[in-house]
Scaffold this active site. Structure first.
Site, PDB file in Angstrom:
ATOM      1  N   GLY A 146    -105.207 -42.274   8.194  1.00  0.00           N
ATOM      2  CA  GLY A 146    -105.798 -41.231   9.025  1.00  0.00           C
ATOM      3  C   GLY A 146    -104.838 -40.777  10.103  1.00  0.00           C
ATOM      4  N   GLY A 188    -111.647 -36.970   7.159  1.00  0.00           N
ATOM      5  CA  GLY A 188    -111.641 -37.445   5.776  1.00  0.00           C
ATOM      6  C   GLY A 188    -111.981 -38.914   5.660  1.00  0.00           C
ATOM      7  N   ASN A 244    -114.121 -36.259  17.772  1.00  0.00           N
ATOM      8  CA  ASN A 244    -113.421 -35.267  16.938  1.00  0.00           C
ATOM      9  C   ASN A 244    -114.231 -34.875  15.708  1.00  0.00           C
ATOM     10  OD1 ASN A 244    -111.154 -35.484  18.624  1.00  0.00           O
ATOM     11  ND2 ASN A 244    -110.376 -37.229  17.459  1.00  0.00           N
ATOM     12  N   GLU A 246    -104.168 -37.355   3.393  1.00  0.00           N
ATOM     13  CA  GLU A 246    -104.594 -36.043   3.868  1.00  0.00           C
ATOM     14  C   GLU A 246    -103.448 -35.427   4.655  1.00  0.00           C
ATOM     15  OE1 GLU A 246    -109.021 -36.280   5.413  1.00  0.00           O
ATOM     16  OE2 GLU A 246    -107.539 -36.113   6.972  1.00  0.00           O
ATOM     17  N   GLY A 254    -103.464 -40.185  13.982  1.00  0.00           N
ATOM     18  CA  GLY A 254    -103.433 -40.985  15.203  1.00  0.00           C
ATOM     19  C   GLY A 254    -102.277 -41.954  15.268  1.00  0.00           C
ATOM     20  N   VAL A 260    -102.215 -45.255  15.879  1.00  0.00           N
ATOM     21  CA  VAL A 260    -102.298 -46.557  15.212  1.00  0.00           C
ATOM     22  C   VAL A 260    -101.915 -46.413  13.751  1.00  0.00           C
ATOM     23  CG1 VAL A 260    -103.822 -48.435  14.530  1.00  0.00           C
ATOM     24  CG2 VAL A 260    -104.063 -47.410  16.782  1.00  0.00           C
TER      25      VAL A 260
HETATM   26  N1  COA Z   1    -116.163 -46.118  23.383  1.00  0.00           N
HETATM   27  C1  COA Z   1    -115.815 -45.072  24.148  1.00  0.00           C
HETATM   28  N2  COA Z   1    -114.574 -44.544  24.173  1.00  0.00           N
HETATM   29  C2  COA Z   1    -113.652 -45.122  23.391  1.00  0.00           C
HETATM   30  C3  COA Z   1    -113.933 -46.217  22.578  1.00  0.00           C
HETATM   31  C4  COA Z   1    -115.266 -46.729  22.582  1.00  0.00           C
HETATM   32  N3  COA Z   1    -115.617 -47.756  21.828  1.00  0.00           N
HETATM   33  N4  COA Z   1    -112.813 -46.573  21.921  1.00  0.00           N
HETATM   34  C5  COA Z   1    -111.851 -45.722  22.289  1.00  0.00           C
HETATM   35  N5  COA Z   1    -112.353 -44.847  23.187  1.00  0.00           N
HETATM   36  C6  COA Z   1    -111.646 -43.761  23.835  1.00  0.00           C
HETATM   37  C7  COA Z   1    -110.275 -44.175  24.349  1.00  0.00           C
HETATM   38  O1  COA Z   1    -110.379 -44.771  25.614  1.00  0.00           O
HETATM   39  C8  COA Z   1    -109.563 -42.833  24.380  1.00  0.00           C
HETATM   40  O2  COA Z   1    -110.021 -42.120  25.513  1.00  0.00           O
HETATM   41  P1  COA Z   1    -109.076 -41.131  26.347  1.00  0.00           P
HETATM   42  O3  COA Z   1    -108.811 -39.985  25.401  1.00  0.00           O
HETATM   43  O4  COA Z   1    -109.914 -40.761  27.516  1.00  0.00           O
HETATM   44  O5  COA Z   1    -107.857 -41.943  26.656  1.00  0.00           O
HETATM   45  C9  COA Z   1    -110.116 -42.113  23.148  1.00  0.00           C
HETATM   46  O6  COA Z   1    -111.358 -42.763  22.843  1.00  0.00           O
HETATM   47  C10 COA Z   1    -109.191 -42.177  21.929  1.00  0.00           C
HETATM   48  O7  COA Z   1    -108.886 -43.510  21.664  1.00  0.00           O
HETATM   49  P2  COA Z   1    -107.472 -44.009  21.137  1.00  0.00           P
HETATM   50  O8  COA Z   1    -107.466 -45.498  21.213  1.00  0.00           O
HETATM   51  O9  COA Z   1    -106.392 -43.263  21.861  1.00  0.00           O
HETATM   52  O10 COA Z   1    -107.526 -43.675  19.599  1.00  0.00           O
HETATM   53  P3  COA Z   1    -106.976 -42.511  18.666  1.00  0.00           P
HETATM   54  O11 COA Z   1    -106.271 -41.432  19.376  1.00  0.00           O
HETATM   55  O12 COA Z   1    -106.280 -43.221  17.572  1.00  0.00           O
HETATM   56  O13 COA Z   1    -108.346 -41.863  18.105  1.00  0.00           O
HETATM   57  C11 COA Z   1    -110.392 -41.730  16.909  1.00  0.00           C
HETATM   58  C12 COA Z   1    -109.339 -42.640  17.553  1.00  0.00           C
HETATM   59  C13 COA Z   1    -111.433 -42.618  16.229  1.00  0.00           C
HETATM   60  C14 COA Z   1    -111.061 -40.850  17.945  1.00  0.00           C
HETATM   61  C15 COA Z   1    -109.655 -40.813  15.848  1.00  0.00           C
HETATM   62  O14 COA Z   1    -108.893 -41.599  14.981  1.00  0.00           O
HETATM   63  C16 COA Z   1    -110.625 -39.999  15.036  1.00  0.00           C
HETATM   64  O15 COA Z   1    -111.056 -38.927  15.460  1.00  0.00           O
HETATM   65  N6  COA Z   1    -111.035 -40.498  13.853  1.00  0.00           N
HETATM   66  C17 COA Z   1    -112.038 -39.850  13.033  1.00  0.00           C
HETATM   67  C18 COA Z   1    -111.428 -38.958  12.011  1.00  0.00           C
HETATM   68  C19 COA Z   1    -110.637 -39.719  11.014  1.00  0.00           C
HETATM   69  O16 COA Z   1    -110.676 -40.908  10.888  1.00  0.00           O
HETATM   70  N7  COA Z   1    -109.893 -39.035  10.226  1.00  0.00           N
HETATM   71  C20 COA Z   1    -109.131 -39.754   9.207  1.00  0.00           C
HETATM   72  C21 COA Z   1    -108.772 -39.015   8.094  1.00  0.00           C
HETATM   73  S1  COA Z   1    -107.588 -37.845   8.759  1.00  0.00           S
END
Ligand code: COA
Length: 504
Positions: free
Chosen positions: A266, A385, A381, A291, A268, A270
């Site tokens: 995905g 996928g 977001n 993707e 990001g 990580v």
């Molecule tokens: N509760 C509340 N907020 C949380 C949290 C939780 N359990 N875990 C993380 N966060 C917050 C973080 O503090 C961070 O906040 P900030 O923007 O204010 O700093 C934000 O969420 C993003 O977290 P981060 O650790 O930077 O993760 P990321 O940038 O890797 O994003 C997702 C993580 C889940 C939001 C992102 O991967 C996503 O949208 N995934 C869904 C879509 C997907 O998986 N697509 C995959 C196929 S492309």
């Protein structure tokens, strides 16, 4: 200008060139637009701005905007600020849009990315009035060649009444030949999709269209917005190492070979770090069926670790973008860009047996995953996928840091506040603490494994206390104390932390 016109090889289309303002004047209030663009790549860059200008004279003007995924070039931001949206789908990642959507200013439909095309084809939601598609050029036989993403452009062009093409001169013509446009046709009438390997090409090199539908052509000259991922840090490297340890143990047990299985990751930081971690590993002859391709995939190709990568979008940091598109010949034979319904198609994902790595916001003690809703209510977001892949992959892996907000939030909770991926769809959880392999385990067998291997030490006791109280309260196949299940989230809202204060 001559150079620009040479990108329109079909002579009958050269007189359809117009300005973005003229094209925007054709869009009527209430229309549904299908815009190209997937995770900041291949989005249209002129018409949205002209549309916002045009709407200033018409305060009630609103449109539905369907895309591949999130848009770059601040398009989602300016649409949200201008207040011209009635409905937006299937994914976004812009902070302004997120805020307005959570305030209820417009409707957002959070959709599996492989589903949009099926719904358009089956006529189960609004049909596209105007498709606006970024292209590197139109061929002599009238095919629109997409740019750095394909996303939903094929179905938008098929479904739309009219098409506006944005030919972006800043996008390399070297991209020609890298696209593979296959439409599976209507449900109930279609054949199996003839794709058995990530490098199988099964479709056209461009989008075939009825030329009468092409209403206008706009020239632009602006690169994609660079991705905003941060390079791997100590924590993401540790997570990547846990995941790689898990994959190594699968090889040791004879379940996988050193070539693993086609990989999906995905968006990001990580996910990017995990792919980076593969650089130092013993794995070889890897294939990617994903993707979005981020920077790390190109490093893996350069290092000779990845043989081939299939995707529906290429989203890179600025230096990587210059490197890759400035030297695209080096990568072209190792890449295919497909429609998102094919990159994310359940039939293909199951057939190829993908290893799928996606990110969670929170996970619970039984393995349910929330990827979208902060505290169960506020959209981050979208599911993107992740659901397409997780449900159908050979191995559905979810990664997250064990804590967020300086430790005030535990990412492992008693019960996730919104379920995107049920415990049935989740095989392995990974945090910087370790990994939990949930395959074949009943709910009660999962709890200690998840708490001990994935939760942050500061929350482990609290989680075990919750579980024991749930056992005492009523037990059951999946023990819960529903009065307390969401008390951690409630407490965070009231006290600003999930820590300690919770008495179980
Ligand atoms: N509760 C509340 N907020 C949380 C949290 C939780 N359990 N875990 C993380 N966060 C917050 C973080 O503090 C961070 O906040 P900030 O923007 O204010 O700093 C934000 O969420 C993003 O977290 P981060 O650790 O930077 O993760 P990321 O940038 O890797 O994003 C997702 C993580 C889940 C939001 C992102 O991967 C996503 O949208 N995934 C869904 C879509 C997907 O998986 N697509 C995959 C196929 S492309």
């Amino acid at each position: 200008m001559e150079q620009a016109y040479s990108r329109i090889e079909h002579n009958g289309l050269k007189d359809r060139v117009v300005s973005a303002d003229v094209a925007a004047s054709w869009i009527q209030d209430g229309m549904t637009l299908g815009l190209s663009g997937f995770t900041r790549a291949g989005d249209v860059k002129a018409l949205p701005f002209a549309l916002v200008e045009r709407a200033k004279n018409e305060p009630s003007f609103k449109v539905d905007v369907f895309t591949g995924a999130s848009l770059g070039s601040d398009v989602d931001k300016i649409f949200a600020e201008a207040g011209i949206l009635r409905k937006r789908l299937p994914f976004q990642a812009d902070p302004t849009m997120r805020k307005k959507m959570n305030e209820g200013e417009f409707h957002f439909v959070d959709q599996h990315l492989s589903h949009t095309s099926e719904m358009l084809r089956a006529n189960t939601m609004e049909q596209i009035d105007v498709a606006v598609i970024e292209s590197i050029g139109i061929t002599e036989d009238g095919m629109i060649i997409p740019t750095t993403s394909v996303g939903n452009s094929l179905i938008f062009a098929e479904n739309a009444n009219e098409i506006i093409v944005e030919i972006n001169l800043a996008q390399s013509e070297e991209l020609k030949g890298v696209h593979d446009l296959y439409s599976p046709g209507k449900q109930g009438e279609r054949q199996p999709i003839p794709l058995t390997k990530p490098d199988d090409a099964i479709g056209n090199k461009g989008i075939p269209v009825d030329l009468n539908k092409i209403k206008g052509i706009i020239f632009t000259n602006q690169p994609d917005s660079p991705s905003n991922i941060v390079p791997p840090d100590e924590e993401t490297k540790v997570m990547a190492n846990h995941l790689i340890d898990f994959l190594k143990s699968e090889v040791d047990q004879g379940r996988l070979t050193k070539s693993l299985a086609p990989l999906q990751s995905g968006i990001g930081s990580v996910a990017n770090a995990v792919f980076h971690g593969l650089l130092e590993s013993d794995f070889e002859n890897l294939k990617v069926y994903s993707e979005v391709l981020q920077d790390a995939v190109f490093d893996l190709i350069d290092a000779g670790k990845v043989d081939f990568a299939s995707c529906c979008s290429i989203t890179l940091s600025e230096p990587k973008m210059n490197e890759v598109f400035g030297n695209f010949k080096r990568y072209k034979d190792r890449l295919i860009l497909r429609p998102q319904e094919i990159s994310n198609h359940p039939e293909i994902i199951r057939r190829l047996g993908l290893i799928s790595i996606n990110t969670a916001l929170e996970m619970d003690i039984y393995g349910n995953v929330n990827s979208t809703h902060v505290r169960g209510t506020h959209m981050m977001n979208g599911i993107g996928g992740s659901g397409d892949f997780a449900r159908n992959a050979r191995l559905a892996i979810f990664v997250t840091k064990s804590i967020a907000k300086d430790g005030d939030i535990s990412s492992i909770v008693p019960f996730v506040s919104h379920v995107d991926h049920t415990e049935h769809d989740v095989d392995v959880l990974v945090t910087e603490q370790g990994y939990a392999d949930l395959r074949g385990l009943a709910p009660r067998q999962r709890v200690e494994l998840i708490i001990n291997n994935c939760a942050h030490p500061m929350y482990r006791e609290q989680l075990m206390d919750y579980y024991h109280s749930a056992l005492q309260k009523g037990g059951g196949h999946t023990p819960h104390d529903l009065e307390k299940a969401f008390s951690w989230h409630g407490q965070y809202e009231k006290e600003g932390t999930m820590r300690q204060l919770v008495k179980v």
